[in-house]
Design an enzyme around this catalytic site. Structure first.
Site, PDB file in Angstrom:
ATOM      1  N   CYS A  52      18.658  23.210 -24.557  1.00 24.91           N
ATOM      2  CA  CYS A  52      19.903  23.586 -24.996  1.00 24.91           C
ATOM      3  C   CYS A  52      20.227  23.709 -26.381  1.00 24.91           C
ATOM      4  O   CYS A  52      19.605  22.755 -27.330  1.00 24.91           O
ATOM      5  CB  CYS A  52      20.859  22.523 -24.471  1.00 24.91           C
ATOM      6  N   CYS A  57      28.436  40.652 -31.747  1.00 23.33           N
ATOM      7  CA  CYS A  57      28.923  40.412 -30.342  1.00 23.33           C
ATOM      8  C   CYS A  57      28.365  41.498 -29.217  1.00 23.33           C
ATOM      9  O   CYS A  57      28.442  42.504 -29.429  1.00 23.33           O
ATOM     10  CB  CYS A  57      30.450  40.261 -30.385  1.00 23.33           C
ATOM     11  N   CYS A 108      22.160  21.052 -28.183  1.00 23.50           N
ATOM     12  CA  CYS A 108      21.467  19.750 -28.244  1.00 23.50           C
ATOM     13  C   CYS A 108      20.304  19.780 -29.153  1.00 23.50           C
ATOM     14  O   CYS A 108      20.292  18.492 -30.004  1.00 23.50           O
ATOM     15  CB  CYS A 108      20.575  19.705 -26.706  1.00 23.50           C
TER      16      CYS A 108
END
Length: 494
Positions: free
Chosen positions: A55, A403, A58
């Protein structure tokens, strides 16, 4: 081997593993399915990070969490659980996303952690979680130590342990401990120095923010109910000019806020930090009844935001405070005149602001020299002219250059624009939302965000939620457009 002995052996093994040289540098306790249920209860207050090694969020949190664990050592324990290898524990506590942070008390889940995710933020937040909801004070020494803190303190003075007012205060403390420092005493005489003659609650502002422009101690005169206490704290906690930080900035989002950014550092240079704050306070005290809140902040802490939101360069006026106003509706203003030491320039700036003479600061790309494409390019400075043209329907895409979804949409949006190019009543447009301020009424949290602004109803933009194929956009526009579409030069019939 009986269960009790087995658990004892396992506990010793885990402690040995955690203190081995390979793991000795980390102050974060690593918990597993096999040991969570009997190691967690050993900690009075425990913050657990449930994570997955892959992650990204994380990984970003990990060094901040490690730093906070070292700083909180001996006060609050921080632990982590790898949910990819300890599925039983993560499932038991309903972990569905990463990282998930939860607070435990004596092994029982107490609440989700909703605080900041920086080392400073975690430390400040969890210090408030350690110990009782309200700290009992037994002596004048206890009181002075408690209120001599970096943050504001709320202290209740009561006549005895059986006081009904104390019971109400403790109920409120259990709900507010995450946000505020609270303490109480059952010796009313401890409050004599601060004018306490009957049961009451006092708010002590941080000594570092003490000034001659406002009281350092505020008496609560209202109800001792939870609602009454919350209202008292809300109205007084910040004072006339609080210290704005990354951790508390969300508390000011619903306020019209002036901020002076400069080389502020209360840990290393409290006197120098208050030099400019006192000048802000002097001027602010003249306008205190006009609904604007004032604050000071460390310039470096917010440099990225200042560059992005206000166009401030790293070297622009670095020696003097840079002053901004951001209203609750999103309007922005900057004081471009040099901040004078007598405060006169700030006073003139505020007079112009309250008189409505200031021009809003709007971040905008340059207006395109040519704008004849099938999809019109909109910048903040042309938004009013193009999107808010009351005679035309406008479908606008807010995008970000990086994006991937926006890049995938681009050829389809261009095709849509080409099919409607001959329609004099409709505009297909796009705006780079990372380089231009998005007007109020358009909620752009992710990309692409597509809105339809109908002719004559520009204050009611409608978000497009359908699939992103040309035929779907056309179906939507046939329903929403104020006049029949003209597709490739052919007028559609109703």
């Amino acid at each position: 081997m009986d269960n009790f002995l087995l658990r004892g052996v396992l506990c010793v093994l885990v402690v040995c593993m955690l203190s081995s040289p390979a793991r000795g540098r980390s102050d974060v306790l690593e918990l597993r399915d096999a040991d969570f249920d009997y190691l967690a209860p050993e900690q009075e207050t425990l913050l657990v990070k449930f994570y997955a090694p892959w992650c990204g969020h994380c990984k970003k949190l990990a060094p901040e969490f490690e730093s906070a664990a070292s700083r909180l050592k001996g006060t609050v324990t921080l632990a982590k659980v790898d949910c990819t290898s300890n599925t039983e524990t993560c499932k038991h506590y309903g972990v569905t996303g990463y990282p998930t942070l939860k607070i435990f008390r004596n092994g029982q889940e107490s609440s989700s952690y909703d605080g900041p995710r920086s080392s400073d933020g975690i430390v400040n937040y969890m210090k408030k979680q350690a110990g009782p909801d309200s700290v009992p004070l037994q002596s004048e020494h206890d009181l002075e130590n408690f209120i001599n803190n970096y943050d504001a303190s709320l202290v209740g003075f009561f006549s005895g342990i059986d006081s009904s007012q104390l019971a109400e205060f403790l109920k409120g403390a259990s709900l507010m401990r995450e946000s505020f420092r609270l303490a109480h005493t059952t010796d009313l005489q401890l409050g004599n120095k601060y004018g306490v003659t009957y049961e009451s609650v006092l708010l002590f502002r941080p000594p570092r923010l003490s000034s001659k422009f406002e009281e350092s101690v505020v008496h609560h005169r209202g109800s001792m109910s939870i609602t009454g206490l919350r209202r008292f704290i809300r109205d007084n906690i910040f004072g006339l000019c609080p210290h704005l930080t990354k951790e508390n900035k969300d508390s000011f989002k619903k306020r019209d806020l002036l901020t002076a950014y400069y080389d502020l550092d209360y840990l290393r240079n409290a006197k120098g930090s208050n030099y400019w704050r006192n000048r802000v306070l002097k001027v602010a005290s003249k306008f205190s009844s006009q609904g604007l809140l004032y604050s000071v902040a460390n310039r470096n802490d917010f440099m990225e935001e200042l560059e992005d939101e206000f166009g401030l360069g790293p070297s622009d006026g670095a020696e003097l405070p840079f002053v901004t106003i951001r209203t609750r509706t999103g309007n922005k203003y900057t004081m471009r005149e040099e901040f004078t030491r007598d405060g006169k320039s700030l006073e003139s700036f505020l007079e112009d602001y309250f008189a409505g003479r200031l021009k809003r600061y709007v971040k905008s790309e340059p207006v395109p020299a040519k704008n004849i494409g099938a999809v019109k390019v909109v910048v903040a400075d042309t938004f009013e002219e193009i999107v808010n043209d009351q005679e035309k329907d406008v479908l606008i895409e807010f995008y970000a250059p990086w994006c991937g979804h926006c890049k995938k949409l681009e050829p389809k949006f261009t095709e849509l624009g080409e099919q409607l190019y001959s329609d004099p009543n409709i505009v297909i447009a796009k705006m780079d939302a990372t380089a231009n301020d998005v007007p109020q009424g358009y909620d752009v949290q992710g990309f692409p965000a597509i809105y339809f602004a109908a002719a004559g109803r520009k204050n009611e933009p409608k978000r497009y939620e359908g699939t992103r194929e040309v035929k779907d956009f056309i179906s939507f526009l046939k329903r929403e457009a104020s006049k029949p579409l003209v597709l490739n030069g052919v007028k559609e019939e109703l």
